[in-house]
Design a protein around this motif. Structure first.
Motif, PDB file in Angstrom:
ATOM      1  N   ALA A  32       0.826  -1.216   0.000  1.00  0.00           N
ATOM      2  CA  ALA A  32       0.000   0.000   0.000  1.00  0.00           C
ATOM      3  C   ALA A  32       0.856   1.261   0.000  1.00  0.00           C
ATOM      4  O   ALA A  32       0.581   2.209  -0.715  1.00  0.00           O
ATOM      5  CB  ALA A  32      -0.918  -0.011   1.226  1.00  0.00           C
ATOM      6  N   ASP A  33       1.923   1.240   0.818  1.00  0.00           N
ATOM      7  CA  ASP A  33       2.737   2.447   0.953  1.00  0.00           C
ATOM      8  C   ASP A  33       4.181   2.083   0.654  1.00  0.00           C
ATOM      9  O   ASP A  33       4.965   1.802   1.557  1.00  0.00           O
ATOM     10  CB  ASP A  33       2.593   3.006   2.374  1.00  0.00           C
ATOM     11  N   ARG A  34       4.505   2.032  -0.623  1.00  0.00           N
ATOM     12  CA  ARG A  34       5.843   1.590  -1.006  1.00  0.00           C
ATOM     13  C   ARG A  34       6.907   2.591  -0.546  1.00  0.00           C
ATOM     14  O   ARG A  34       8.014   2.220  -0.203  1.00  0.00           O
ATOM     15  CB  ARG A  34       5.895   1.421  -2.520  1.00  0.00           C
TER      16      ARG A  34
ATOM     17  N   PRO B  94      10.016  -7.870  -2.125  1.00  0.00           N
ATOM     18  CA  PRO B  94       8.736  -7.355  -1.632  1.00  0.00           C
ATOM     19  C   PRO B  94       8.710  -7.429  -0.110  1.00  0.00           C
ATOM     20  O   PRO B  94       9.110  -8.441   0.466  1.00  0.00           O
ATOM     21  CB  PRO B  94       7.699  -8.297  -2.238  1.00  0.00           C
ATOM     22  N   ALA B  95       8.275  -6.346   0.530  1.00  0.00           N
ATOM     23  CA  ALA B  95       8.376  -6.245   1.984  1.00  0.00           C
ATOM     24  C   ALA B  95       7.526  -7.310   2.656  1.00  0.00           C
ATOM     25  O   ALA B  95       6.409  -7.594   2.245  1.00  0.00           O
ATOM     26  CB  ALA B  95       7.921  -4.866   2.433  1.00  0.00           C
ATOM     27  N   GLY B  96       8.080  -7.932   3.703  1.00  0.00           N
ATOM     28  CA  GLY B  96       7.309  -8.821   4.561  1.00  0.00           C
ATOM     29  C   GLY B  96       7.287 -10.275   4.141  1.00  0.00           C
ATOM     30  O   GLY B  96       6.925 -11.134   4.943  1.00  0.00           O
ATOM     31  N   VAL B  97       7.661 -10.588   2.898  1.00  0.00           N
ATOM     32  CA  VAL B  97       7.569 -11.980   2.432  1.00  0.00           C
ATOM     33  C   VAL B  97       8.585 -12.855   3.165  1.00  0.00           C
ATOM     34  O   VAL B  97       8.271 -13.937   3.660  1.00  0.00           O
ATOM     35  CB  VAL B  97       7.783 -12.047   0.910  1.00  0.00           C
ATOM     36  N   ALA B 145       2.029 -12.603  -7.023  1.00  0.00           N
ATOM     37  CA  ALA B 145       0.812 -11.849  -6.719  1.00  0.00           C
ATOM     38  C   ALA B 145       1.126 -10.377  -6.492  1.00  0.00           C
ATOM     39  O   ALA B 145       0.392  -9.493  -6.931  1.00  0.00           O
ATOM     40  CB  ALA B 145       0.134 -12.443  -5.491  1.00  0.00           C
ATOM     41  N   LEU B 146       2.267 -10.100  -5.820  1.00  0.00           N
ATOM     42  CA  LEU B 146       2.588  -8.704  -5.502  1.00  0.00           C
ATOM     43  C   LEU B 146       3.149  -7.975  -6.717  1.00  0.00           C
ATOM     44  O   LEU B 146       3.004  -6.769  -6.841  1.00  0.00           O
ATOM     45  CB  LEU B 146       3.592  -8.641  -4.353  1.00  0.00           C
TER      46      LEU B 146
END
Lengths: 300, 188
Positions: A32-34, B94-97, B145-146
């Motif tokens: 959402a907030d890259r 990608p953040a959090g993966v 997906a991201l």
């Protein structure tokens, strides 16, 4: 606070599911907030940039020493090759000097407008931030240098990429091989315009080329002046066919091993003039003044 | 009310709880955390190792799995979470993966540890391989997906194979660390 053992055990069992939920939240937040995540990462990279530089320095020295040793080994063959090449180059030097003279004369006759010389800064690549799904490098910067987002990065041989994020001490350069990189290019021999699209492999694809004017194997690919901040004529590479109907660009720059980069600022190279016939908006007063006589309107 | 302290399980000479002892004990028990922390940091530096990008998740996953099975006290969920955030910041994916993968490996190891800690080494290796395949498949699906398009599959296969292959090496290191560094004579 005194709590019972059962309660504490139940609480302990809840920690992991809660953390997994938070992790899912982090994924959503990153989508959402890259900007927030990018800022955090750039901040960390800024802090670590000196340390990364320390790691890169001995490697470069080692490569320099080993390169020197190799040079010494094939000095003889190298000398012979250079002598023949030098003879050929002297011939080309004469040709180039003659052509430069002729070009100068022709430009003087045609009242040619000279291009602005772009400003540039050079920097050392401290880290390859390419992951499984991105191709980018991190450039160490002096805090005072003016590198802007959208700057064009070149190495000695050709186009490398564009600056996408700028921190205080580092800048991130998105390579032309990244899957989100799309650049308008011109194919030099067939004079066709096309788009060069990265796909995370070493060879970006050529797409949207005219079907009646297909790219020729081996022809040079240069940038196209279609977008702002990227001038026409920068060398990119040459065309190669992986299989019939699938042309790719072999980049001229050594993208798998980027050491030094020059970042050019072409930001204000071409400013489009105002469109003719457009009425300039009044500044200050609210309403647009109407012409006194209808027949003395816009064209009067 | 007077608090009741139970008698020691192993009666004998107990070490005095001095400052030096506590520092020594603290450093010893934070070895797993510090190992993953610095392994992540070092592998994010520009070493130009072949397969460096895939090596980082492999080492992290094996280490977290082993410590979660055999000594979850030294690799609590909160530590895994902090390490996951750290790996995510340093890895530009990608953040959090990465964080989610680490927590899942930790959770699986934690829930099956009473069985896993007793089985043969080869079965443990195989179980880890299965877990790694599942987690990497999840990573691939999430990345697709991201990114909203199919990303290349081969690097993920390579990552799994690398993790599977580095398991015995890291297991040897783990056994040595567990025996001689963490679990010293006083017994944590």
């Amino acid at each position: 606070m005194p709590v019972s053992i059962q309660f504490r055990q139940a609480l302990g069992k809840l920690v992991l599911p809660a953390l997994i939920l938070v992790a899912c939240g982090v994924i959503l937040l990153g989508k959402a907030d890259r900007g927030l995540i990018e800022k955090l990462r750039m901040h960390t990279a800024d802090l670590l940039a000196p340390a990364y530089g320390l790691v890169a320095w001995p490697q470069e020295k080692l490569r320099w020493v080993s390169g020197n040793l190799q040079d010494i080994r094939n000095l003889e063959a190298e000398n012979i090759r250079l002598r023949t090449e030098n003879a050929a180059l002297r011939h080309w030097y004469d040709v180039a000097a003659a052509l430069a003279d002729e070009n100068a004369t022709l430009k003087a006759n045609l009242h040619w407008i000279p291009d602005n010389a772009p400003t540039f800064v050079s920097g050392r690549v401290v880290r390859d931030t390419s992951g499984l799904y991105a191709r980018a490098v991190l450039l160490a910067l002096n805090p005072d240098t003016a590198v802007r987002k959208g700057g064009i990065a070149l190495d000695g041989a050709g186009l490398v990429g564009r600056v996408t994020e700028v921190g205080r001490r580092s800048a991130r350069v998105l390579l032309i091989t990244d899957s989100s990189s799309r650049l308008p290019v011109t194919l030099e021999s067939s004079h066709a315009a096309a788009i060069m699209a990265g796909d995370n492999s070493a060879l970006p694809r050529i797409i949207f080329y005219p079907q009646d004017n297909v790219p020729i194997e081996g022809e040079r690919v240069v940038t196209n002046g279609e977008i702002e901040s990227l001038p026409a004529g920068l060398p990119v590479g040459h065309v190669h066919y992986l299989r019939p109907g699938q042309p790719v660009v072999v980049p001229a720059a050594a993208l798998d091993h980027v050491d030094m980069l020059r970042v050019f600022d072409y930001e204000d190279s071409v400013v489009p003039p105002d469109a003719p016939g457009r009425v300039p908006l009044p500044t200050g007063s609210g309403a647009m003044p109407l012409p006194a006589h209808p027949d003395q309107g816009l064209h009067g | 009310m007077k608090t009741f302290t139970p008698p020691p399980i192993r009666p004998g000479i107990q070490p005095r709880s001095s400052m030096g002892y506590r520092i020594d004990h603290g450093v010893r028990s934070s070895v797993p955390f510090l190992f993953v922390f610095f392994a992540t940091l070092v592998l994010s530096a520009p070493l130009n190792l072949p397969g460096q990008v895939e090596l980082m998740p492999a080492i992290i996953m094996v280490t977290i799995f082993l410590w979660s099975v055999f000594a979850p006290v030294l690799m609590p969920s909160l530590a895994v979470f902090v390490l996951g955030i750290w790996a995510d910041i340093l890895s530009f994916g990608p953040a959090g993966v990465m964080l989610l993968m680490m927590l899942i490996v930790h959770g699986v190891a934690l829930s099956g540890r009473y069985t896993l800690a007793r089985v043969n080494f080869f079965i443990l290796w195989l179980v880890f391989g299965v877990v790694m395949v599942g987690v990497t498949a999840l990573q691939w699906v999430l990345c697709c997906a991201l990114a909203l398009h199919i990303v290349e599959f081969l690097p993920f296969v390579f990552e799994t194979v690398l993790a599977f292959g580095s398991f015995p090496v890291l297991y040897t290191g783990f056994v040595w660390t567990y025996r001689f560094v963490v679990n010293n004579a006083d017994g944590a």
